[in-house]
Design an enzyme around this catalytic site. Structure first.
Site, mmCIF file in Angstrom:
data_model
loop_
_atom_site.group_PDB
_atom_site.id
_atom_site.type_symbol
_atom_site.label_atom_id
_atom_site.label_comp_id
_atom_site.label_asym_id
_atom_site.label_seq_id
_atom_site.Cartn_x
_atom_site.Cartn_y
_atom_site.Cartn_z
ATOM 1 N N GLU A 64 0.510 -3.746 26.014
ATOM 2 C CA GLU A 64 0.399 -2.574 25.134
ATOM 3 C C GLU A 64 1.695 -2.345 24.356
ATOM 4 O O GLU A 64 1.681 -2.132 23.142
ATOM 5 C CB GLU A 64 0.051 -1.317 25.946
ATOM 6 C CG GLU A 64 -1.319 -1.340 26.620
ATOM 7 C CD GLU A 64 -2.474 -1.488 25.646
ATOM 8 O OE1 GLU A 64 -2.302 -1.217 24.448
ATOM 9 O OE2 GLU A 64 -3.553 -1.907 26.076
ATOM 10 N N ASN A 91 2.215 -2.982 20.313
ATOM 11 C CA ASN A 91 2.669 -1.900 19.431
ATOM 12 C C ASN A 91 3.837 -2.342 18.555
ATOM 13 O O ASN A 91 3.887 -2.026 17.366
ATOM 14 C CB ASN A 91 3.083 -0.679 20.263
ATOM 15 C CG ASN A 91 1.885 0.156 20.678
ATOM 16 O OD1 ASN A 91 0.765 -0.084 20.240
ATOM 17 N ND2 ASN A 91 2.133 1.136 21.530
ATOM 18 N N ARG A 124 -7.556 -0.415 16.061
ATOM 19 C CA ARG A 124 -6.812 0.206 17.147
ATOM 20 C C ARG A 124 -7.551 1.442 17.627
ATOM 21 O O ARG A 124 -8.277 2.076 16.853
ATOM 22 C CB ARG A 124 -5.386 0.585 16.688
ATOM 23 C CG ARG A 124 -4.672 -0.546 15.976
ATOM 24 C CD ARG A 124 -3.697 -1.328 16.858
ATOM 25 N NE ARG A 124 -4.165 -1.743 18.126
ATOM 26 C CZ ARG A 124 -4.506 -3.020 18.427
ATOM 27 N NH1 ARG A 124 -4.482 -3.951 17.532
ATOM 28 N NH2 ARG A 124 -4.859 -3.315 19.642
#
Ligand code: ATP
Ligand code: MG
Lengths: 101, 148
Positions: free
Chosen positions: B50, B54, B108
């Site tokens: 994650e 990002n 997303r």
């Protein structure tokens, strides 16, 4: 990441194998779109049994598949969810929007 | 809280999406010395994935940039991870951490920070617009060794 499918009587089964992350999701979304357009299913089973990893990128893949099936007036069911992927989907509360079996 | 560090690794790589698997795999290999369960390893890999995604997607949306991961083992079987970029930064961190908040469009879902927070014991995010972001996470590993 590998995707296989079979289509019978407008029931489509899509099987995913490997790791579903952002890197894999980009191509996968297009492949699923194309597969649905070609087969016009009334029901799709998305089989996650072969996934060895999934992160939040998989949430977007599932939601997009769900929207595509709605556009075809069909249904989507996600089946054989491995433990790690299931933790990700549960944390996102996805069970409220999609049938997870 | 200052805690004694007994081992660490540093991992620097370019923000190619092909490196996502490498980054979580390398951290999982390092974490293996804490003797985690498969579920704990899965949680750690997910949190790394994650944070790294990002940096790749949001920090450097239109160029490649540097990503730096530090993994440290702290006293008490604790794994500390920091994932740092020198990209666009986050204007309002508190807002960005809310579930479903995303600037990322249809690809997303706005759940990355929520997943990091629930899979790890602690999550801290420091960011400055135009300068970059540093995400720091901690997870205590329960020892699998049976009690004698
Ligand atoms: N390293 C970063 N640099 C710049 N902006 C970031 C960074 N990390 C997160 N953000 C911002 O915070 C928002 C929330 O991040 P989060 O990971 O929770 O969701 P997402 O990435 O949008 O979606 P998902 O992780 O579910 O795919 C992002 O949409 C982005 O605006
Ligand atoms: Mg994210």
């Amino acid at each position: 990441m590998e995707m296989n499918y079979k289509s019978e009587n407008r029931q489509l089964t899509i099987t995913l194998t490997g790791e579903l992350d952002h890197h894999a999701a980009k191509g996968l979304m297009d492949s699923i779109d194309r597969c649905m357009e070609q087969n016009l299913p009334t029901k799709t089973l998305l089989d996650l049994g072969g996934l060895t990893f999934m992160d939040s990128s998989g949430i977007a893949v599932v939601l997009r598949a769900k929207r595509r099936m709605e556009a075809l007036s069909g249904t989507l069911v996600v089946v054989n969810i491995p433990r790690q992927a299931s933790r990700v989907l549960e944390t996102a509360g996805l069970g409220r929007y999609v049938d997870l079996v | 809280m200052k805690m004694k560090c007994t081992n660490y690794i540093t991992l620097e790589f370019l923000s190619h999406s092909a490196n996502e698997g490498f980054a979580r795999g390398a951290v999982a290999c390092f974490a293996a010395q804490l003797d985690p369960t498969l579920e704990e390893l899965g949680d750690i890999k997910t949190a790394v994935s994650e944070a790294v995604t990002n940096a790749i997607v949001h920090a450097y949306p239109d160029r490649l940039g540097k990503i730096l991961i530090k993994a440290r083992i702290l006293e008490g079987n604790i794994l500390e991870l920091s994932v740092r970029d020198w990209g666009r930064g986050i204007a309002d961190v508190e807002k960005a951490r809310q579930p479903l908040f995303s600037t990322g469009g249809e690809e997303r879902s706005g759940m990355g920070f929520t997943i990091m927070e629930s899979f790890m014991d602690r999550l801290a995010v420091r960011s400055q617009e135009g300068k970059g972001t540093r995400v720091t996470m901690r997870r205590r590993i329960q020892s699998r060794r049976p009690v004698q």
